[in-house]
Design a protein around this motif. Sequence first.
Motif, PDB file in Angstrom:
ATOM      1  N   TYR A 164       0.840  -1.209   0.000  1.00 28.80           N
ATOM      2  CA  TYR A 164       0.000   0.000   0.000  1.00 28.80           C
ATOM      3  C   TYR A 164       0.880   1.266   0.000  1.00 28.80           C
ATOM      4  CZ  TYR A 164      -3.209   3.537   1.831  1.00 28.80           C
ATOM      5  OH  TYR A 164      -3.930   4.682   2.017  1.00 28.80           O
ATOM      6  N   LEU A 165       1.940   1.223   0.803  1.00 29.47           N
ATOM      7  CA  LEU A 165       2.817   2.394   0.923  1.00 29.47           C
ATOM      8  C   LEU A 165       3.508   2.728  -0.402  1.00 29.47           C
ATOM      9  CD1 LEU A 165       4.252   1.600   4.460  1.00 29.47           C
ATOM     10  CD2 LEU A 165       3.158   3.761   3.807  1.00 29.47           C
ATOM     11  N   THR A 166       3.718   1.717  -1.254  1.00 29.74           N
ATOM     12  CA  THR A 166       4.406   1.987  -2.533  1.00 29.74           C
ATOM     13  C   THR A 166       3.606   2.941  -3.422  1.00 29.74           C
ATOM     14  OG1 THR A 166       3.472   0.014  -3.590  1.00 29.74           O
ATOM     15  CG2 THR A 166       5.649  -0.226  -2.589  1.00 29.74           C
ATOM     16  N   LYS A 167       2.305   3.090  -3.123  1.00 32.63           N
ATOM     17  CA  LYS A 167       1.496   4.031  -3.918  1.00 32.63           C
ATOM     18  C   LYS A 167       1.878   5.484  -3.606  1.00 32.63           C
ATOM     19  CE  LYS A 167      -2.449   0.953  -3.955  1.00 32.63           C
ATOM     20  NZ  LYS A 167      -3.766   0.711  -3.376  1.00 32.63           N
ATOM     21  N   PHE A 168       2.543   5.683  -2.473  1.00 38.27           N
ATOM     22  CA  PHE A 168       2.862   7.047  -2.040  1.00 38.27           C
ATOM     23  C   PHE A 168       4.363   7.337  -2.100  1.00 38.27           C
ATOM     24  CE2 PHE A 168      -1.008   5.685  -0.101  1.00 38.27           C
ATOM     25  CZ  PHE A 168      -1.830   6.796  -0.084  1.00 38.27           C
ATOM     26  N   VAL A 169       5.149   6.387  -1.599  1.00 38.34           N
ATOM     27  CA  VAL A 169       6.562   6.689  -1.345  1.00 38.34           C
ATOM     28  C   VAL A 169       7.433   6.414  -2.567  1.00 38.34           C
ATOM     29  CG1 VAL A 169       6.238   6.121   1.093  1.00 38.34           C
ATOM     30  CG2 VAL A 169       7.135   4.387  -0.455  1.00 38.34           C
ATOM     31  N   ASN A 170       8.698   6.827  -2.465  1.00 38.97           N
ATOM     32  CA  ASN A 170       9.651   6.547  -3.546  1.00 38.97           C
ATOM     33  C   ASN A 170      10.121   5.094  -3.471  1.00 38.97           C
ATOM     34  OD1 ASN A 170      11.631   7.159  -5.617  1.00 38.97           O
ATOM     35  ND2 ASN A 170      13.152   7.028  -3.964  1.00 38.97           N
ATOM     36  N   LYS A 171      10.483   4.680  -2.237  1.00 37.92           N
ATOM     37  CA  LYS A 171      11.020   3.316  -2.091  1.00 37.92           C
ATOM     38  C   LYS A 171      10.707   2.771  -0.691  1.00 37.92           C
ATOM     39  CE  LYS A 171      15.356   2.406  -1.193  1.00 37.92           C
ATOM     40  NZ  LYS A 171      16.796   2.430  -1.198  1.00 37.92           N
ATOM     41  N   THR A 173      11.922  -0.177   1.966  1.00 39.70           N
ATOM     42  CA  THR A 173      12.883  -1.249   2.268  1.00 39.70           C
ATOM     43  C   THR A 173      12.308  -2.075   3.407  1.00 39.70           C
ATOM     44  OG1 THR A 173      14.716   0.157   1.608  1.00 39.70           O
ATOM     45  CG2 THR A 173      15.255  -1.788   2.946  1.00 39.70           C
ATOM     46  N   MET A 174      12.049  -3.348   3.117  1.00 40.92           N
ATOM     47  CA  MET A 174      11.516  -4.222   4.177  1.00 40.92           C
ATOM     48  C   MET A 174      12.676  -4.881   4.913  1.00 40.92           C
ATOM     49  SD  MET A 174       8.075  -6.011   2.770  1.00 40.92           S
ATOM     50  CE  MET A 174       7.586  -6.426   4.428  1.00 40.92           C
ATOM     51  N   VAL A 175      12.653  -4.727   6.231  1.00 37.87           N
ATOM     52  CA  VAL A 175      13.694  -5.353   7.047  1.00 37.87           C
ATOM     53  C   VAL A 175      13.106  -6.649   7.604  1.00 37.87           C
ATOM     54  CG1 VAL A 175      15.191  -5.074   9.059  1.00 37.87           C
ATOM     55  CG2 VAL A 175      14.654  -3.102   7.605  1.00 37.87           C
ATOM     56  N   VAL A 176      13.683  -7.768   7.139  1.00 36.28           N
ATOM     57  CA  VAL A 176      13.106  -9.079   7.463  1.00 36.28           C
ATOM     58  C   VAL A 176      14.121  -9.874   8.283  1.00 36.28           C
ATOM     59  CG1 VAL A 176      12.123 -11.198   6.504  1.00 36.28           C
ATOM     60  CG2 VAL A 176      11.830  -9.027   5.274  1.00 36.28           C
ATOM     61  N   ILE A 177      13.622 -10.428   9.383  1.00 33.76           N
ATOM     62  CA  ILE A 177      14.519 -11.136  10.308  1.00 33.76           C
ATOM     63  C   ILE A 177      14.937 -12.515   9.778  1.00 33.76           C
ATOM     64  CG2 ILE A 177      12.719 -12.255  11.710  1.00 33.76           C
ATOM     65  CD1 ILE A 177      14.377 -11.222  14.187  1.00 33.76           C
ATOM     66  N   HIS A 178      14.149 -13.060   8.825  1.00 26.57           N
ATOM     67  CA  HIS A 178      14.409 -14.426   8.327  1.00 26.57           C
ATOM     68  C   HIS A 178      15.432 -14.435   7.186  1.00 26.57           C
ATOM     69  CE1 HIS A 178      11.094 -15.464  10.802  1.00 26.57           C
ATOM     70  NE2 HIS A 178      10.185 -14.862  10.044  1.00 26.57           N
ATOM     71  N   ASP A 179      15.772 -15.694   6.766  1.00 26.63           N
ATOM     72  CA  ASP A 179      16.677 -15.866   5.621  1.00 26.63           C
ATOM     73  C   ASP A 179      16.035 -15.334   4.342  1.00 26.63           C
ATOM     74  OD1 ASP A 179      18.598 -17.085   7.133  1.00 26.63           O
ATOM     75  OD2 ASP A 179      17.899 -19.123   6.712  1.00 26.63           O
ATOM     76  N   ASP A 195       6.991  -9.053  -6.418  1.00 23.92           N
ATOM     77  CA  ASP A 195       6.831  -8.535  -7.786  1.00 23.92           C
ATOM     78  C   ASP A 195       6.854  -7.003  -7.843  1.00 23.92           C
ATOM     79  OD1 ASP A 195       6.646 -11.003  -8.801  1.00 23.92           O
ATOM     80  OD2 ASP A 195       4.460 -11.026  -9.054  1.00 23.92           O
ATOM     81  N   ASN A 196       6.742  -6.369  -6.678  1.00 24.45           N
ATOM     82  CA  ASN A 196       6.624  -4.909  -6.657  1.00 24.45           C
ATOM     83  C   ASN A 196       8.022  -4.262  -6.757  1.00 24.45           C
ATOM     84  OD1 ASN A 196       6.307  -2.162  -5.713  1.00 24.45           O
ATOM     85  ND2 ASN A 196       4.272  -2.779  -5.023  1.00 24.45           N
ATOM     86  N   GLU A 197       8.221  -3.487  -7.813  1.00 24.55           N
ATOM     87  CA  GLU A 197       9.559  -2.930  -8.072  1.00 24.55           C
ATOM     88  C   GLU A 197       9.984  -1.881  -7.056  1.00 24.55           C
ATOM     89  OE1 GLU A 197       9.320  -1.614 -12.097  1.00 24.55           O
ATOM     90  OE2 GLU A 197       9.618  -3.636 -12.888  1.00 24.55           O
TER      91      GLU A 197
END
Length: 402
Positions: A164-171, A173-179, A195-197
């Motif tokens: 949802y946020l990609t509709k507003f922001v430039n980029k 970055t998801m910080v994921v604790i897993h591999d 799939d979201n660029e």
Amino acid sequence: MEKIYDTIIIGGGPGGLSAAIYAARSKMRTLVIEQKRKTGGQAATTSEMENYPGFPSASGPEIMDKFKEHCDKFGVEFTKGKVEKVELEEDGFLKRIITKDKTFVSKTVIIGTGAEPRVLGIKGENTFRGRGVSYCATCDADFFEDLDIVVVGNGNTAVEEAIYLTKFVNKVTMVVIHDQGVMDADKVAQEQALDNEKIEYVWNSTVSEIGGVDMVDHVILKNVKTGQESKFACDGVFMFVGTVPRSSFVEGLVELSPQNYIKVNERMETNVPGIFACGDVTDKFLRQVVTAAGDGAVAAVVAEKYIEEEENWNKKVKNSIDPVLVAFWSPIDSNSMEAMSELEKMHSAQTSTKLVKIDAYINQRIASKYGVSNIPTILRIENGEITKIVTSNNMNDLNKII
Ligand SMILES: Cc1cc2nc3c(=O)[nH]c(=O)nc-3n(C[C@H](O)[C@H](O)[C@H](O)COP(=O)(O)OP(=O)(O)OC[C@H]3O[C@@H](n4cnc5c(N)ncnc54)[C@H](O)[C@@H]3O)c2cc1C
């Protein structure tokens, strides 16, 4: 005289509103106490809601407005207030629901207070809350137009809100604790995110600190495998790392899970008779609008039955001047049917006692409250106290209890 409600529902989210619709429609006097100006709960804070059956393309607020409209149609009363405590009256039947300004009285209580976002408790999180740190994409996305943000978390909410946020922001970055490639969100959501660029990923990592001057301008990322920390420039941080149940106001009264969710059975009953809970505040597997609404419906129907049973019992048994024979039976148990037939004959030959027959299957709660584990069981109750018990269909035994 003090107004006594049949049910007071605490919380105006999907669970509470659904309970209110069912309760009011069955003519229970129903009050919803909601701490916020507008009802709808968490569901009203999300624009993307594609999984509520029958509404393939409505937003959260639209669906929740419909819930409220439905409540209004059946005459549900609403009041604004934050419930601080629930207490039992001496007899346990009436409950006091206490807000800062007022105390309400009700025969049953349905708790639908939901949950709130979990805070990580890291350095800078509190300092920059509202100045770059957010827990609600729908509420705050437009403040971050064309900026770079970090999303912490990888469950369904984190992934859906990142998209949802990609509709507003430039980029994002998801910080994921897993591999790499592993997320807790379901597959459909993950695929959409991958799939979201506009979404990039930092794997095996957490955010250990949030920093900036007036506003957030960086986070410190910590690799959980190597322990290495690095500074990462960004304009905002959205936290989606789970939720905490809003149950503290009933702590010590109802049983909670180790994580403070309210424990309920499949009838939405807590361990306190007449107090029910529904939705996200309960200890359950799936926390969604549809499950909260289902819970609310069950809670309201069981609450209605609870009142009927209790009032019937009080009127016919507890407050009776004459001794009462309470006969627990079941139409599918031949022994108990025989006992009932004998008992009725014997009883009709005298006038000193009243006879109350209770179907033990339909009235399981009352049966278990009075320790009835066999049928037939016949209790002799005088002045509200059990004075004799018979658990057979033997004529002599039955004669002794009359
Ligand atoms: C960002 C986001 C996106 C989501 N997307 C979806 C989705 O797409 N599909 C889906 O099915 N679900 C979604 N969910 C989950 C869904 O919103 C919840 O499962 C649902 O709202 C739970 O309903 P509830 O009635 O149990 O609690 P809530 O919705 O949390 O409502 C509880 C209400 O109780 C009130 N309250 C709390 N404490 C008190 C008190 N002491 N006194 C008075 N009032 C009180 C609160 O103000 C609130 O209005 C999403 C949740 C979030 C946060």
